[in-house]
Design a protein around this motif. Structure first.
Motif, short mmCIF file in Angstrom:
data_model
loop_
_atom_site.label_atom_id
_atom_site.label_comp_id
_atom_site.label_asym_id
_atom_site.label_seq_id
_atom_site.Cartn_x
_atom_site.Cartn_y
_atom_site.Cartn_z
N VAL A 150 -131.10 36.06 3.39
CA VAL A 150 -130.98 37.52 3.46
C VAL A 150 -131.95 38.12 4.49
O VAL A 150 -131.87 39.30 4.79
CB VAL A 150 -131.23 38.18 2.09
CG1 VAL A 150 -130.13 37.80 1.11
CG2 VAL A 150 -132.61 37.82 1.54
N ILE A 151 -132.85 37.29 5.04
CA ILE A 151 -133.74 37.75 6.10
C ILE A 151 -133.53 36.86 7.31
O ILE A 151 -133.48 35.62 7.19
CB ILE A 151 -135.22 37.75 5.66
CG1 ILE A 151 -136.13 38.21 6.82
CG2 ILE A 151 -135.66 36.40 5.13
CD1 ILE A 151 -137.58 38.42 6.44
N ASN A 152 -133.37 37.48 8.49
CA ASN A 152 -133.03 36.76 9.70
C ASN A 152 -133.73 37.38 10.90
O ASN A 152 -134.30 38.47 10.79
CB ASN A 152 -131.51 36.78 9.90
CG ASN A 152 -130.76 36.20 8.72
OD1 ASN A 152 -130.67 35.00 8.56
ND2 ASN A 152 -130.21 37.07 7.87
N VAL A 153 -133.68 36.69 12.03
CA VAL A 153 -134.36 37.18 13.24
C VAL A 153 -133.45 38.14 13.98
O VAL A 153 -132.30 37.81 14.31
CB VAL A 153 -134.78 36.01 14.16
CG1 VAL A 153 -135.31 36.54 15.49
CG2 VAL A 153 -135.85 35.15 13.48
N SER A 154 -133.96 39.31 14.26
CA SER A 154 -133.20 40.37 14.91
C SER A 154 -133.05 40.11 16.40
O SER A 154 -133.61 39.17 16.96
CB SER A 154 -133.91 41.71 14.67
OG SER A 154 -133.08 42.79 15.05
N ALA A 155 -132.29 41.00 17.06
CA ALA A 155 -131.96 40.84 18.48
C ALA A 155 -133.18 41.00 19.37
O ALA A 155 -133.74 42.10 19.47
CB ALA A 155 -130.89 41.86 18.86
N MET A 156 -133.60 39.90 19.99
CA MET A 156 -134.68 39.91 20.98
C MET A 156 -134.31 38.92 22.07
O MET A 156 -134.10 37.74 21.81
CB MET A 156 -136.02 39.52 20.34
CG MET A 156 -136.54 40.52 19.32
SD MET A 156 -138.15 40.06 18.65
CE MET A 156 -137.66 38.74 17.52
#
Length: 518
Positions: A150-156
């Motif tokens: 449910v937690i992931n790395v956002s757009a970077m």
């Protein structure tokens, strides 16, 4: 003159200092014209600019209190650092927060919480929290995807972040069972270390770009075919840092490697326009979503910062009429993020996450469309209590950017836009990047995610639920103002989220669409 020149090498050390000061004074008074302070106060005036340059560091370490700094205060940063390093992240002697402050969050615990039974997936995996919804299932995509975290790395993007930072994050999400959003800079070799990928593109179409800067479906198909780690595709409409504004990547930063990945020319400034060429209205956006989904088989979603709702309402009406539409929607907070932006945009354009998400969710709720969509929240939500609030409001997953950066060593120096990041994370300097120990930092990102999920699940169980998707708007209260001390989220934002179908964590674990399985 000759005698003077011959005597220079024999001058004592203190004479050299005086000579240097004299030359600086001459420069300040008679030559430089840019700085009045240096002209009026030669030599000493330099001290003023030096003190100003180290002011942020002085305030951060010696002046500001534990709860005072923005965007992340010392307590928040400390919790992430300790969690990532597997250190003690507790606090003693009670909360030092002002519990009566505006918008303080209260999560209602149950008298007797949820007890994990024997044989339950969380009995052996206390950090296992997959998404309760499946991306693309409603629209019958050929390759549905259930995020395993449910937690992931956002757009970077690679380019904004260094190669070492991107590699550490991708290896970290692989260890944590999460996904890694590429950002709009394209899929780089550093994204290919085993982590699930959400391929993200914006107005520059980097990685899927034609020579004239438009979108190439052929390149998109080839990219997906050659990279089975890509599980979903995200179209960026806007981002919280600068909604409605395109980006600029200076030519000096366009190395041959970046040029190849982005499909641009070496050494030439790259301008991302403010609007898309591939579509100009909601009808054309819907057509592009369906075309990409048909060609690739993958779930396709959109990302936006929320302001005016008229086009979102048009999108919802078309979804209701056609039975089609995006498989997921990422809502970005107007607080800004890793993207560099003018203060006028970061401070004032688009709504903060809680206002933006609540406004958008109601648009789809009023049309009974929320069960079709996986809602992803993005905007300083990388803390268990804030995540609980987000899930109570209708989020199904959260993406984190700055929190992920801090887990691998970011110190909030706030110089991401200068290419001088002291930790090597947001710079293309090879020297600064060498300070990143990729195996160690990947472990730390994974440990931050695991600690987050463990504490988030403990909060969920304390509230009497098995999975965070079961949170309701009445489970969380926020302080409103002095006359109306606190209200539930439902009362504050004027809606109740749609109940998410949930039949137990075991069913989620057994799902064939769970991230990483196929």
């Amino acid at each position: 003159m000759n005698q003077f020149l011959n005597s220079i090498p024999s001058l004592p050390w203190w004479a050299w200092i005086f000579l240097f000061i004299f030359l600086v004074a001459i420069w300040d008074i008679f030559i430089q014209k840019r700085h009045t302070i240096k002209h009026n106060f030669p030599v000493v005036g330099h001290l003023r600019y030096w003190l100003e340059s180290i002011g942020p560091e002085m305030r951060q370490y010696f002046v500001a209190n534990n709860r005072e700094e923005l965007p992340f205060n010392r307590i928040e940063r400390g919790w992430i650092y300790a969690s990532a390093k597997k250190e003690n992240n507790y606090e003693g002697f009670g909360s030092d927060r002002d519990l009566y402050a505006h918008q303080h969050i209260f999560i209602k615990n149950r008298m007797m919480g949820f007890e994990v039974p024997n044989g339950h997936p969380n009995a052996t995996e206390p950090t296992f929290i997959p998404c309760a919804k499946v991306m693309g299932l409603h629209n019958n995509r050929r390759k549905p995807f259930r995020p395993a975290s449910v937690i992931n790395v956002s757009a970077m993007s690679f380019g904004s972040l260094s190669a070492a930072a991107v590699e550490a994050m991708n290896k970290g999400v692989r260890k944590a069972g999460a996904f890694h959003n590429t950002g709009e800079g394209g899929l780089s070799p550093y994204h290919k270390h085993g982590g699930d990928i959400v391929f993200h593109f914006g107005t520059g179409y980097f990685g899927v770009r034609t020579e004239d800067g438009n979108f190439s479906m052929e390149k998109m198909k080839l990219l997906v075919e050659n990279n089975p780690s890509i599980k979903a595709i995200e179209i960026k409409l806007s981002q919280g840092a600068k909604p409605g504004k395109g980006g600029v990547l200076p030519g000096a930063k366009i190395t041959p490697e970046l040029a190849e990945i982005r499909g641009v020319e070496v050494g030439k400034d790259v301008l991302s326009p403010a609007t898309h060429k591939a579509f100009s209205n909601v009808i054309e956006l819907m057509a592009l979503i369906e075309a990409i989904a048909d060609e690739t088989g993958l779930p396709v979603g959109i990302k936006g910062a929320i302001g005016k709702l008229d086009q979102w309402e048009e999108l919802a009406d078309m979804m209701l009429k056609t039975g089609k539409g995006p498989d997921f929607i990422t809502v970005d907070g107007g607080e800004g993020g890793t993207g560099a932006a003018p203060p006028s945009f970061a401070d004032h354009v688009s709504l903060p996450w809680v206002y933006g998400f609540s406004s958008l969710y109601r648009v789809f709720l009023n049309r009974n469309l929320t069960d079709r969509i996986v809602f992803i929240g993005s905007g300083k939500l990388g803390f268990p209590a804030k995540a609980a609030m987000a899930f109570a409001m209708g989020a199904d997953c959260i993406n984190v950017a700055r929190e992920a950066m801090m887990s691998i060593g970011c110190i909030q120096a706030q110089v991401c836009h200068t290419n001088r990041c002291p930790t090597g994370i947001a710079t293309q300097s090879k020297w600064l990047q060498k300070g990143i120990n990729v195996p160690l930092k990947s472990d730390r990102l994974a440990q931050y995610f695991n600690t987050f999920r463990k504490e988030f699940l403990e909060i969920t169980h304390a509230a009497g639920y098995e999975h965070p998707s079961q949170f309701t708007m009445d489970d969380v209260q926020v302080n409103v103002d002095d006359n109306d001390l606190n209200r539930s989220l439902a009362s504050t934002y004027g809606y109740n989220k749609t109940k998410v179908p949930f039949n137990g964590v075991q069913e989620l674990k057994d799902c064939s669409y769970l991230g990483g399985k196929i």
